[in-house]
Scaffold this active site. Structure first.
Site, PDB file in Angstrom:
ATOM      1  N   ARG A 249       0.837  -1.210   0.000  1.00 55.93           N
ATOM      2  CA  ARG A 249       0.000   0.000   0.000  1.00 55.93           C
ATOM      3  C   ARG A 249       0.869   1.255   0.000  1.00 55.93           C
ATOM      4  O   ARG A 249       0.525   2.265  -0.625  1.00 55.93           O
ATOM      5  CB  ARG A 249      -0.909  -0.003   1.240  1.00 55.93           C
ATOM      6  CG  ARG A 249      -2.008  -1.059   1.191  1.00 55.93           C
ATOM      7  CD  ARG A 249      -2.639  -1.258   2.562  1.00 55.93           C
ATOM      8  NE  ARG A 249      -3.752  -2.201   2.527  1.00 55.93           N
ATOM      9  CZ  ARG A 249      -4.389  -2.629   3.609  1.00 55.93           C
ATOM     10  NH1 ARG A 249      -4.021  -2.189   4.818  1.00 55.93           N
ATOM     11  NH2 ARG A 249      -5.397  -3.476   3.501  1.00 55.93           N
ATOM     12  N   GLU A 369      -5.959  -3.906  -2.551  1.00 51.82           N
ATOM     13  CA  GLU A 369      -5.105  -3.508  -1.416  1.00 51.82           C
ATOM     14  C   GLU A 369      -5.903  -2.744  -0.367  1.00 51.82           C
ATOM     15  O   GLU A 369      -5.389  -1.847   0.293  1.00 51.82           O
ATOM     16  CB  GLU A 369      -3.944  -2.639  -1.896  1.00 51.82           C
ATOM     17  CG  GLU A 369      -2.983  -3.366  -2.806  1.00 51.82           C
ATOM     18  CD  GLU A 369      -1.931  -4.131  -2.047  1.00 51.82           C
ATOM     19  OE1 GLU A 369      -1.986  -4.134  -0.801  1.00 51.82           O
ATOM     20  OE2 GLU A 369      -1.068  -4.724  -2.704  1.00 51.82           O
TER      21      GLU A 369
HETATM   22  P1  TGC Z   1      -7.725  -6.776  13.067  1.00 56.87           P
HETATM   23  O1  TGC Z   1      -8.441  -7.269  14.270  1.00 56.87           O
HETATM   24  O2  TGC Z   1      -7.600  -5.316  12.850  1.00 56.87           O
HETATM   25  O3  TGC Z   1      -6.251  -7.416  13.000  1.00 56.87           O
HETATM   26  C1  TGC Z   1      -6.038  -8.817  13.069  1.00 56.87           C
HETATM   27  C2  TGC Z   1      -4.652  -9.096  13.648  1.00 56.87           C
HETATM   28  O4  TGC Z   1      -3.649  -8.550  12.787  1.00 56.87           O
HETATM   29  C3  TGC Z   1      -2.858  -7.554  13.491  1.00 56.87           C
HETATM   30  N1  TGC Z   1      -2.568  -6.488  12.542  1.00 56.87           N
HETATM   31  C4  TGC Z   1      -1.378  -6.283  11.976  1.00 56.87           C
HETATM   32  N2  TGC Z   1      -0.186  -6.870  12.128  1.00 56.87           N
HETATM   33  C5  TGC Z   1       0.841  -6.457  11.396  1.00 56.87           C
HETATM   34  N3  TGC Z   1       0.735  -5.464  10.499  1.00 56.87           N
HETATM   35  C6  TGC Z   1      -0.462  -4.836  10.313  1.00 56.87           C
HETATM   36  N4  TGC Z   1      -0.571  -3.875   9.411  1.00 56.87           N
HETATM   37  C7  TGC Z   1      -1.572  -5.235  11.057  1.00 56.87           C
HETATM   38  N5  TGC Z   1      -2.871  -4.842  11.125  1.00 56.87           N
HETATM   39  C8  TGC Z   1      -3.456  -5.624  12.029  1.00 56.87           C
HETATM   40  C9  TGC Z   1      -3.733  -7.118  14.618  1.00 56.87           C
HETATM   41  O5  TGC Z   1      -2.969  -6.615  15.680  1.00 56.87           O
HETATM   42  C10 TGC Z   1      -4.416  -8.422  14.995  1.00 56.87           C
HETATM   43  O6  TGC Z   1      -3.507  -9.240  15.703  1.00 56.87           O
HETATM   44  P2  TGC Z   1      -3.992 -10.217  16.861  1.00 56.87           P
HETATM   45  O7  TGC Z   1      -2.724 -10.834  17.338  1.00 56.87           O
HETATM   46  O8  TGC Z   1      -4.671  -9.319  17.860  1.00 56.87           O
HETATM   47  O9  TGC Z   1      -4.949 -11.185  16.216  1.00 56.87           O
HETATM   48  O10 TGC Z   1      -8.410  -7.479  11.792  1.00 56.87           O
HETATM   49  P3  TGC Z   1      -9.862  -7.350  11.187  1.00 56.87           P
HETATM   50  O11 TGC Z   1     -10.337  -8.723  10.877  1.00 56.87           O
HETATM   51  O12 TGC Z   1     -10.734  -6.450  12.014  1.00 56.87           O
HETATM   52  O13 TGC Z   1      -9.579  -6.671   9.757  1.00 56.87           O
HETATM   53  C11 TGC Z   1      -9.107  -5.406   9.630  1.00 56.87           C
HETATM   54  C12 TGC Z   1      -9.167  -4.928   8.166  1.00 56.87           C
HETATM   55  C13 TGC Z   1     -10.602  -4.895   7.649  1.00 56.87           C
HETATM   56  C14 TGC Z   1      -8.606  -3.552   8.193  1.00 56.87           C
HETATM   57  C15 TGC Z   1      -8.337  -5.861   7.293  1.00 56.87           C
HETATM   58  O14 TGC Z   1      -8.957  -7.089   7.182  1.00 56.87           O
HETATM   59  C16 TGC Z   1      -8.116  -5.290   5.885  1.00 56.87           C
HETATM   60  O15 TGC Z   1      -7.194  -4.529   5.692  1.00 56.87           O
HETATM   61  N6  TGC Z   1      -8.959  -5.667   4.857  1.00 56.87           N
HETATM   62  C17 TGC Z   1      -8.726  -5.320   3.471  1.00 56.87           C
HETATM   63  C18 TGC Z   1      -8.218  -6.527   2.729  1.00 56.87           C
HETATM   64  C19 TGC Z   1      -7.164  -6.197   1.708  1.00 56.87           C
HETATM   65  O16 TGC Z   1      -6.560  -5.146   1.712  1.00 56.87           O
HETATM   66  N7  TGC Z   1      -6.908  -7.121   0.799  1.00 56.87           N
HETATM   67  C20 TGC Z   1      -5.884  -6.944  -0.154  1.00 56.87           C
HETATM   68  C21 TGC Z   1      -5.595  -8.219  -0.898  1.00 56.87           C
HETATM   69  S1  TGC Z   1      -4.050  -8.192  -1.781  1.00 56.87           S
HETATM   70  C22 TGC Z   1      -4.279  -7.191  -3.086  1.00 56.87           C
HETATM   71  O17 TGC Z   1      -5.276  -6.575  -3.236  1.00 56.87           O
HETATM   72  C23 TGC Z   1      -3.157  -7.109  -4.063  1.00 56.87           C
HETATM   73  S2  TGC Z   1      -3.533  -6.095  -5.417  1.00 56.87           S
HETATM   74  C24 TGC Z   1      -2.182  -6.224  -6.449  1.00 56.87           C
HETATM   75  C25 TGC Z   1      -1.223  -5.071  -6.298  1.00 56.87           C
HETATM   76  O18 TGC Z   1      -0.780  -4.775  -5.193  1.00 56.87           O
HETATM   77  O19 TGC Z   1      -0.872  -4.424  -7.287  1.00 56.87           O
HETATM   78  P1  FAD Z   2     -16.047  -6.633  -1.040  1.00 58.28           P
HETATM   79  O1  FAD Z   2     -15.216  -6.849   0.154  1.00 58.28           O
HETATM   80  O2  FAD Z   2     -17.198  -7.562  -1.299  1.00 58.28           O
HETATM   81  O3  FAD Z   2     -16.607  -5.138  -0.999  1.00 58.28           O
HETATM   82  C1  FAD Z   2     -17.706  -4.686  -1.804  1.00 58.28           C
HETATM   83  C2  FAD Z   2     -18.043  -3.248  -1.378  1.00 58.28           C
HETATM   84  O4  FAD Z   2     -18.461  -3.247  -0.006  1.00 58.28           O
HETATM   85  C3  FAD Z   2     -16.834  -2.319  -1.438  1.00 58.28           C
HETATM   86  O5  FAD Z   2     -17.258  -1.052  -1.886  1.00 58.28           O
HETATM   87  C4  FAD Z   2     -16.369  -2.230   0.007  1.00 58.28           C
HETATM   88  O6  FAD Z   2     -15.706  -1.014   0.288  1.00 58.28           O
HETATM   89  C5  FAD Z   2     -17.690  -2.333   0.742  1.00 58.28           C
HETATM   90  N1  FAD Z   2     -17.527  -2.832   2.119  1.00 58.28           N
HETATM   91  C6  FAD Z   2     -16.999  -4.033   2.517  1.00 58.28           C
HETATM   92  N2  FAD Z   2     -17.009  -4.124   3.857  1.00 58.28           N
HETATM   93  C7  FAD Z   2     -17.531  -2.977   4.325  1.00 58.28           C
HETATM   94  C8  FAD Z   2     -17.777  -2.461   5.635  1.00 58.28           C
HETATM   95  N3  FAD Z   2     -17.478  -3.159   6.756  1.00 58.28           N
HETATM   96  N4  FAD Z   2     -18.330  -1.239   5.745  1.00 58.28           N
HETATM   97  C9  FAD Z   2     -18.636  -0.511   4.639  1.00 58.28           C
HETATM   98  N5  FAD Z   2     -18.425  -0.938   3.378  1.00 58.28           N
HETATM   99  C10 FAD Z   2     -17.868  -2.152   3.226  1.00 58.28           C
HETATM  100  N6  FAD Z   2      -6.289  -9.860  -3.975  1.00 58.28           N
HETATM  101  C11 FAD Z   2      -5.244 -10.647  -3.624  1.00 58.28           C
HETATM  102  O7  FAD Z   2      -5.268 -11.326  -2.613  1.00 58.28           O
HETATM  103  N7  FAD Z   2      -4.125 -10.695  -4.423  1.00 58.28           N
HETATM  104  C12 FAD Z   2      -4.026  -9.982  -5.574  1.00 58.28           C
HETATM  105  O8  FAD Z   2      -2.995 -10.044  -6.265  1.00 58.28           O
HETATM  106  C13 FAD Z   2      -5.130  -9.166  -5.973  1.00 58.28           C
HETATM  107  N8  FAD Z   2      -5.085  -8.502  -7.154  1.00 58.28           N
HETATM  108  C14 FAD Z   2      -6.210  -7.854  -7.587  1.00 58.28           C
HETATM  109  C15 FAD Z   2      -6.263  -7.331  -8.882  1.00 58.28           C
HETATM  110  C16 FAD Z   2      -7.406  -6.719  -9.364  1.00 58.28           C
HETATM  111  C17 FAD Z   2      -7.465  -6.213 -10.773  1.00 58.28           C
HETATM  112  C18 FAD Z   2      -8.540  -6.574  -8.510  1.00 58.28           C
HETATM  113  C19 FAD Z   2      -9.796  -5.898  -8.993  1.00 58.28           C
HETATM  114  C20 FAD Z   2      -8.503  -7.080  -7.230  1.00 58.28           C
HETATM  115  C21 FAD Z   2      -7.354  -7.748  -6.747  1.00 58.28           C
HETATM  116  N9  FAD Z   2      -7.334  -8.350  -5.487  1.00 58.28           N
HETATM  117  C22 FAD Z   2      -6.258  -9.127  -5.119  1.00 58.28           C
HETATM  118  C23 FAD Z   2      -8.541  -8.377  -4.656  1.00 58.28           C
HETATM  119  C24 FAD Z   2      -8.824  -7.090  -3.896  1.00 58.28           C
HETATM  120  O9  FAD Z   2      -7.949  -6.947  -2.820  1.00 58.28           O
HETATM  121  C25 FAD Z   2     -10.295  -7.130  -3.445  1.00 58.28           C
HETATM  122  O10 FAD Z   2     -11.086  -6.950  -4.611  1.00 58.28           O
HETATM  123  C26 FAD Z   2     -10.611  -6.091  -2.402  1.00 58.28           C
HETATM  124  O11 FAD Z   2      -9.927  -6.358  -1.189  1.00 58.28           O
HETATM  125  C27 FAD Z   2     -12.121  -5.970  -2.142  1.00 58.28           C
HETATM  126  O12 FAD Z   2     -12.707  -7.211  -1.968  1.00 58.28           O
HETATM  127  P2  FAD Z   2     -14.030  -7.601  -2.805  1.00 58.28           P
HETATM  128  O13 FAD Z   2     -13.757  -7.333  -4.242  1.00 58.28           O
HETATM  129  O14 FAD Z   2     -14.442  -8.966  -2.405  1.00 58.28           O
HETATM  130  O15 FAD Z   2     -15.141  -6.548  -2.359  1.00 58.28           O
END
Ligand code: TGC
Ligand code: FAD
Length: 390
Positions: A249, A369
């Site tokens: 990020r 992300e």
């Molecule tokens: P939460 O209760 O906040 O945390 C769970 C546990 O994790 C610890 N923790 C961290 N540790 C290290 N570094 C961090 N940044 C950390 N943030 C949290 C935390 O202390 C806790 O530990 P423990 O020991 O107490 O269990 O977790 P939550 O379930 O409430 O979720 C928080 C939330 C919603 C913010 C998190 O799930 C989130 O960030 N969701 C978004 C998912 C996301 O970003 N997915 C990305 C997938 S990868 C991708 O999209 C690649 S795109 C390709 C490219 O990059 O170009």
């Molecule tokens: P959802 O989580 O279903 O969200 C749908 C909508 O609901 C969004 O607008 C969201 O903001 C909203 N929403 C969700 N929860 C809440 C809440 N609690 N309160 C209010 N609003 C909420 N992932 C990987 O692991 N690895 C990768 O390499 C990767 N590459 C990607 C490449 C592309 C081109 C794309 C499109 C996605 C990629 N992703 C990857 C996945 C990406 O991280 C997810 O799409 C993203 O985290 C959102 O998840 P979702 O699409 O299931 O949407």
């Protein structure tokens, strides 16, 4: 875009070292020479330009901050950011490939892997000989990865992995995947899954209107036997993948500025040259308002990214600070792309200019992300102490 000049309205170059500037100019020259001339064609054909992998490795885009002893470039966080900025000026999809390889594949192996795993994988990943992907998101668990269902069972010297990941950048061609899955106690671990392991497949996701020059796919695990030696032992729990996301990020916060700069630069030049009603459209108040607001937002975004880089160099940046920069910088970039598109009138919708491609790409960047909403809620939880997720 071969005439691209980077706007520096607040003399931010004074904050950079000679090494930062050298790294930036090497990346910029490479993007101008190798990416800009071909990227529109690849995006139109929805094809990943695989021939760019060697060049990405040469400019240090694979593991910029990974120590040199593992094949990385051994640079600091500002250099990492500047490389991401320059690559995304070319295309967000190419930057995605570099982000995933560096922060989501090399970073976890470096931080959570054994010395043996580091030696086995990192040099090959740094040179682009091996490409990786990162599987966190699942069909039913995107923003809430804690709910993931992908799991593995202990079978002695190996584990049996089952489940599926969706939306995975680089999946269709990756040699290895860093896969996050739950053990029998529901604890999340990272596993290195290799192409060729029986029961592992990576079907490609087609018909995207965004990141068309990036290959996206699924990861499917059907009783995949993964040797225990492929488990990352250094960290488990959701915090392990979230630590990787902190790094990716941060890079995106810089990258988005690059896309915004390219849109601004293109719109500014066009506005000075395009004449309507007997004068350049850039001489009208309405177009000046658009351009003035663009450079203001770019300058603010540059400052956020730079300061965050300093904090990361000092090991002090928090996840919430990173969320603020990722969210803000992608948001201003997408708004700038939309406004810049209008400055070009009809020409703005064509592939003759990069703006519409950036605009469509940024629709993914604002979602992956961590979505725009999720990052706002991370800030909200940080400042109030109440998590809106629970
Ligand atoms: P939460 O209760 O906040 O945390 C769970 C546990 O994790 C610890 N923790 C961290 N540790 C290290 N570094 C961090 N940044 C950390 N943030 C949290 C935390 O202390 C806790 O530990 P423990 O020991 O107490 O269990 O977790 P939550 O379930 O409430 O979720 C928080 C939330 C919603 C913010 C998190 O799930 C989130 O960030 N969701 C978004 C998912 C996301 O970003 N997915 C990305 C997938 S990868 C991708 O999209 C690649 S795109 C390709 C490219 O990059 O170009
Ligand atoms: P959802 O989580 O279903 O969200 C749908 C909508 O609901 C969004 O607008 C969201 O903001 C909203 N929403 C969700 N929860 C809440 C809440 N609690 N309160 C209010 N609003 C909420 N992932 C990987 O692991 N690895 C990768 O390499 C990767 N590459 C990607 C490449 C592309 C081109 C794309 C499109 C996605 C990629 N992703 C990857 C996945 C990406 O991280 C997810 O799409 C993203 O985290 C959102 O998840 P979702 O699409 O299931 O949407």
């Amino acid at each position: 875009s071969d005439r691209f000049e980077s706007p520096d309205y607040y003399q931010l170059d004074d904050l950079l070292t000679e090494e930062h500037k050298l790294v930036r100019s090497a990346s910029r020259e490479w993007v101008k020479r190798e990416v800009s001339p071909v990227i529109e064609d690849y995006a139109q054909r929805a094809e990943f330009p695989k021939h760019l992998l060697g060049g990405l490795a040469e400019i240090g885009a694979f593991g910029p901050y990974i120590p040199e002893k593992y094949g990385g470039a051994g640079l600091d966080q500002i250099s990492y950011g500047l490389i991401m900025q320059e690559i995304e000026r070319g295309d967000s999809g190419i930057r995605s490939t570099a982000s995933v390889q560096s922060s989501l594949v090399m970073y976890p192996i470096w931080k959570y892997g054994t010395e043996e795993q580091r030696k086995k994988y990192l040099p090959k990943l740094a040179s682009g000989k091996f490409m990786g992907c990162f599987g966190l998101t699942e069909p039913d668990f995107g923003s809430n990865p804690a709910g993931m269902v992908t799991n593995f069972k202990d079978k002695g010297d190996h584990v049996l992995l089952n489940g599926a990941k969706l939306w995975i950048s680089n999946a269709p061609f990756a040699d290895i995947a860093i896969v996050w899955a739950k053990d029998e106690q529901e604890r999340i671990h990272g596993l290195i899954v290799e192409r060729g392991m029986e029961g592992f497949s990576t079907p490609e996701t087609h018909h995207k209107w965004s990141l068309r020059a990036s290959a996206t796919g699924e990861l499917i695990f059907d009783n995949v036997k993964v040797p225990k030696a492929n488990i990352l032992p250094g960290k488990s729990g959701l915090g392990a993948p979230l630590g990787c996301l902190d790094s990716a990020r941060y890079g995106i916060a810089w990258g988005a500025v690059g896309a915004a700069m390219d849109c601004y630069d293109t719109a500014l030049r066009y506005a000075k040259e395009r004449v309507q009603f007997g004068k350049p459209i850039g001489a009208t108040q309405l177009q000046q308002k658009k351009l003035a607001e663009m450079i203001t937002e770019i300058t603010k975004a540059q400052l956020l990214a730079w300061r965050l880089g300093v904090l990361r160099n000092e090991g002090k940046a928090t996840t919430a600070q990173i969320s603020m920069a990722k969210r803000n910088n992608v948001d201003i970039a997408i708004k700038i792309a939309r406004e810049a598109r209008q400055v070009l009138g009809g020409m703005g919708i064509t592939g003759e200019y990069s703006i519409m491609r950036h605009m469509m790409n940024l629709e993914s960047v604002i979602t992956y992300e961590g979505t725009h909403d999720i990052h706002l809620l991370i800030t909200g939880a940080d400042i109030t102490g109440f998590s809106a997720f629970k």
